[in-house]
Write a protein that holds these residues in place. Sequence first.
Motif, PDB file in Angstrom:
ATOM      1  N   ARG A 164     -33.019   7.459 -11.516  1.00 51.56           N
ATOM      2  CA  ARG A 164     -32.718   6.510 -12.112  1.00 51.56           C
ATOM      3  C   ARG A 164     -31.171   6.764 -12.861  1.00 51.56           C
ATOM      4  NH1 ARG A 164     -36.899   5.022 -16.001  1.00 51.56           N
ATOM      5  NH2 ARG A 164     -38.192   4.322 -14.072  1.00 51.56           N
ATOM      6  N   GLY A 165     -30.249   5.985 -12.505  1.00 51.42           N
ATOM      7  CA  GLY A 165     -28.919   6.052 -12.725  1.00 51.42           C
ATOM      8  C   GLY A 165     -28.418   7.083 -12.109  1.00 51.42           C
ATOM      9  N   ILE A 166     -28.972   7.700 -10.873  1.00 52.50           N
ATOM     10  CA  ILE A 166     -28.460   8.962 -10.341  1.00 52.50           C
ATOM     11  C   ILE A 166     -27.970   8.462  -8.736  1.00 52.50           C
ATOM     12  CG2 ILE A 166     -28.770  11.420  -9.276  1.00 52.50           C
ATOM     13  CD1 ILE A 166     -28.741  11.478 -12.444  1.00 52.50           C
ATOM     14  N   SER A 167     -29.024   7.633  -8.427  1.00 53.10           N
ATOM     15  CA  SER A 167     -28.880   7.346  -7.036  1.00 53.10           C
ATOM     16  C   SER A 167     -29.607   5.989  -6.591  1.00 53.10           C
ATOM     17  CB  SER A 167     -29.540   8.606  -5.837  1.00 53.10           C
ATOM     18  OG  SER A 167     -29.387   7.776  -4.713  1.00 53.10           O
ATOM     19  N   ASP A 168     -29.148   5.025  -5.922  1.00 54.84           N
ATOM     20  CA  ASP A 168     -29.797   3.821  -5.837  1.00 54.84           C
ATOM     21  C   ASP A 168     -30.001   3.676  -4.206  1.00 54.84           C
ATOM     22  OD1 ASP A 168     -27.337   3.408  -4.632  1.00 54.84           O
ATOM     23  OD2 ASP A 168     -26.661   1.771  -6.298  1.00 54.84           O
ATOM     24  N   ALA A 169     -29.874   4.897  -3.599  1.00 55.45           N
ATOM     25  CA  ALA A 169     -30.469   4.966  -2.007  1.00 55.45           C
ATOM     26  C   ALA A 169     -31.835   4.775  -1.487  1.00 55.45           C
ATOM     27  CB  ALA A 169     -29.493   6.271  -1.561  1.00 55.45           C
ATOM     28  N   TYR A 170     -32.644   5.000  -2.770  1.00 51.71           N
ATOM     29  CA  TYR A 170     -34.103   5.003  -2.468  1.00 51.71           C
ATOM     30  C   TYR A 170     -34.961   3.855  -3.156  1.00 51.71           C
ATOM     31  CZ  TYR A 170     -32.579   9.963  -1.554  1.00 51.71           C
ATOM     32  OH  TYR A 170     -31.794  10.823  -1.041  1.00 51.71           O
ATOM     33  N   HIS A 173     -31.366  16.995  10.391  1.00 55.93           N
ATOM     34  CA  HIS A 173     -31.988  15.786   9.716  1.00 55.93           C
ATOM     35  C   HIS A 173     -33.646  16.029   9.630  1.00 55.93           C
ATOM     36  CE1 HIS A 173     -28.747  12.844  10.223  1.00 55.93           C
ATOM     37  NE2 HIS A 173     -28.684  13.256  11.286  1.00 55.93           N
ATOM     38  N   PHE A 174     -33.836  15.347   8.525  1.00 57.72           N
ATOM     39  CA  PHE A 174     -35.413  15.521   8.152  1.00 57.72           C
ATOM     40  C   PHE A 174     -36.117  14.351   7.893  1.00 57.72           C
ATOM     41  CE2 PHE A 174     -32.970  19.152   6.597  1.00 57.72           C
ATOM     42  CZ  PHE A 174     -33.505  20.275   6.988  1.00 57.72           C
ATOM     43  N   ASP A 175     -37.465  14.058   8.208  1.00 52.77           N
ATOM     44  CA  ASP A 175     -38.059  13.227   7.937  1.00 52.77           C
ATOM     45  C   ASP A 175     -38.765  12.809   6.440  1.00 52.77           C
ATOM     46  OD1 ASP A 175     -38.535  11.996  10.760  1.00 52.77           O
ATOM     47  OD2 ASP A 175     -39.041  14.374  10.841  1.00 52.77           O
ATOM     48  N   ILE A 176     -38.784  14.311   5.822  1.00 54.10           N
ATOM     49  CA  ILE A 176     -39.497  14.323   4.707  1.00 54.10           C
ATOM     50  C   ILE A 176     -38.566  15.512   3.847  1.00 54.10           C
ATOM     51  CG2 ILE A 176     -41.458  14.619   3.053  1.00 54.10           C
ATOM     52  CD1 ILE A 176     -43.220  13.989   5.381  1.00 54.10           C
ATOM     53  N   VAL A 177     -38.327  15.058   2.714  1.00 44.96           N
ATOM     54  CA  VAL A 177     -37.512  16.460   1.807  1.00 44.96           C
ATOM     55  C   VAL A 177     -38.514  16.537   0.506  1.00 44.96           C
ATOM     56  CG1 VAL A 177     -35.517  17.016   0.619  1.00 44.96           C
ATOM     57  CG2 VAL A 177     -35.150  15.933   2.600  1.00 44.96           C
ATOM     58  N   PHE A 178     -38.774  17.735   0.346  1.00 44.54           N
ATOM     59  CA  PHE A 178     -39.185  17.909  -1.235  1.00 44.54           C
ATOM     60  C   PHE A 178     -38.183  18.645  -1.890  1.00 44.54           C
ATOM     61  CE2 PHE A 178     -44.144  17.925  -1.024  1.00 44.54           C
ATOM     62  CZ  PHE A 178     -44.256  17.548   0.347  1.00 44.54           C
ATOM     63  N   LEU A 179     -37.855  17.988  -2.857  1.00 40.93           N
ATOM     64  CA  LEU A 179     -36.863  18.766  -3.783  1.00 40.93           C
ATOM     65  C   LEU A 179     -37.265  18.745  -5.125  1.00 40.93           C
ATOM     66  CD1 LEU A 179     -34.066  20.326  -3.435  1.00 40.93           C
ATOM     67  CD2 LEU A 179     -32.939  18.280  -4.417  1.00 40.93           C
ATOM     68  N   ARG A 180     -37.954  19.669  -5.743  1.00 35.41           N
ATOM     69  CA  ARG A 180     -38.734  19.705  -6.974  1.00 35.41           C
ATOM     70  C   ARG A 180     -38.299  20.707  -7.885  1.00 35.41           C
ATOM     71  NH1 ARG A 180     -44.503  18.937  -6.779  1.00 35.41           N
ATOM     72  NH2 ARG A 180     -44.603  20.778  -5.477  1.00 35.41           N
ATOM     73  N   TYR A 181     -38.372  20.366  -9.117  1.00 30.74           N
ATOM     74  CA  TYR A 181     -38.054  21.391 -10.270  1.00 30.74           C
ATOM     75  C   TYR A 181     -36.911  22.213 -10.258  1.00 30.74           C
ATOM     76  CZ  TYR A 181     -42.969  20.106 -11.725  1.00 30.74           C
ATOM     77  OH  TYR A 181     -43.978  19.435 -12.057  1.00 30.74           O
ATOM     78  N   ARG A 186     -38.718   6.376  -0.714  1.00 23.72           N
ATOM     79  CA  ARG A 186     -38.452   6.030   0.426  1.00 23.72           C
ATOM     80  C   ARG A 186     -36.763   5.652   0.764  1.00 23.72           C
ATOM     81  NH1 ARG A 186     -41.804   1.464   2.795  1.00 23.72           N
ATOM     82  NH2 ARG A 186     -43.052   3.303   3.165  1.00 23.72           N
ATOM     83  N   CYS A 187     -36.195   6.119   1.549  1.00 26.98           N
ATOM     84  CA  CYS A 187     -34.777   6.134   1.764  1.00 26.98           C
ATOM     85  C   CYS A 187     -34.435   4.679   2.284  1.00 26.98           C
ATOM     86  CB  CYS A 187     -34.245   7.045   2.661  1.00 26.98           C
ATOM     87  SG  CYS A 187     -32.511   7.250   2.637  1.00 26.98           S
ATOM     88  N   GLY A 216     -37.002   7.768   5.994  1.00 30.79           N
ATOM     89  CA  GLY A 216     -37.429   9.078   5.586  1.00 30.79           C
ATOM     90  C   GLY A 216     -37.841   9.046   4.055  1.00 30.79           C
ATOM     91  N   HIS A 217     -38.552  10.290   3.766  1.00 34.28           N
ATOM     92  CA  HIS A 217     -39.168  10.052   2.277  1.00 34.28           C
ATOM     93  C   HIS A 217     -38.519  11.326   1.528  1.00 34.28           C
ATOM     94  CE1 HIS A 217     -41.749   7.258   4.342  1.00 34.28           C
ATOM     95  NE2 HIS A 217     -41.926   6.562   2.955  1.00 34.28           N
ATOM     96  N   LEU A 218     -38.531  11.217   0.321  1.00 34.54           N
ATOM     97  CA  LEU A 218     -38.042  12.357  -0.736  1.00 34.54           C
ATOM     98  C   LEU A 218     -39.173  12.399  -1.835  1.00 34.54           C
ATOM     99  CD1 LEU A 218     -35.865  14.229  -2.230  1.00 34.54           C
ATOM    100  CD2 LEU A 218     -34.919  11.931  -3.482  1.00 34.54           C
TER     101      LEU A 218
END
Length: 282
Positions: free
Chosen positions: A260-266, A216-224, A278-279, A249-251
């Motif tokens: 947008r159009g990919i996930s509505d979990a945040y 588990h994570f508190d923060i995820v950076f998933l960039r570029y 924010r999740c 937790g935060h992304l």
Amino acid sequence: MMPEAITANEFKLLRDLIEKWCGIALGNEKAYLIETRLMGLMAEHGCADYGSFYRLASRDASPLLRDKIVDAMTTNETLWFRDGHPFEILKDKLLPDLARELVAGNRFRIRIWSGASSTGQEAYSIAMTILEYCRANPGLRPDQFEILGTDISPSALFLARNARYDEAALARGLGVERRNRFFHPEGRVWVANDEVKQLATFRKFNLQDPLEPLGHFDIVFLRYVSIYFSEPLKQQIYAGIANLLAPSGHLIISAVESLRGISDAYTQLSHAGGSYYRCLPS
Ligand SMILES: C[S@@+](CC[C@H](N)C(=O)[O-])C[C@H]1O[C@@H](n2cnc3c(N)ncnc32)[C@H](O)[C@@H]1O
């Protein structure tokens, strides 16, 4: 001997192999990328055309050639404190809430994931932000934080783990003050100090694989990185991250990526001219 130009069929075969291995989806207009990035490997392996190189790559049981192809096809472009605002968000919004939890004794450890860490600049920029934050808030200790950097590229991981950078790499986004505080010179190379290195560990991980083993994570950076993936893979990854994130937790993604159009979990938030997510409770 110059190799023949890639044919449409060879491009399709290699493109499918590359997408299977690392999720990178190449449109027809990217045939030149396969042609130019794999040309050197083709020559190294004595292949005269892309068809024979495909046959070699697809039947080669050793992970070595596969790693070399993944290395050649991934774009490892990165820099220190890239885009600025993610690190402002971390310092001004995310760390203060997490620090309160730590100080109150509700939490013992904060985990942050840099999910396409390339040569380490993102993970170490997070580490420097945490060290600066701990220095400004003496109730906190750096060992209460853990950063995991993952990437699919073996050569990028090697550089990240070693944390040795030449002057040119260091100058891309790192000011002299931070350089002198967090790095020391060894000959012509700058090496991250132990306090920075100790905060981050790196491991090979393919974002196509199930995320649960990462914990588990508190923060995820998933960039570029999602920019290279198909829509279904993006959906799979962002849904997987929502499951890994602690409640609320935060992304953090880049400005060229979108949920947008990919996930509505945040839910989308903004600070310092940038967005973060924010999740939502599931
Ligand atoms: C452009 S870099 C981004 C680095 C960093 N996140 C940043 O924003 O500066 C993209 C990275 O994604 C990695 N990558 C590409 N496909 C991947 C996959 N399927 N799994 C894990 N990493 C991948 C590449 O190796 C590369 O290092």
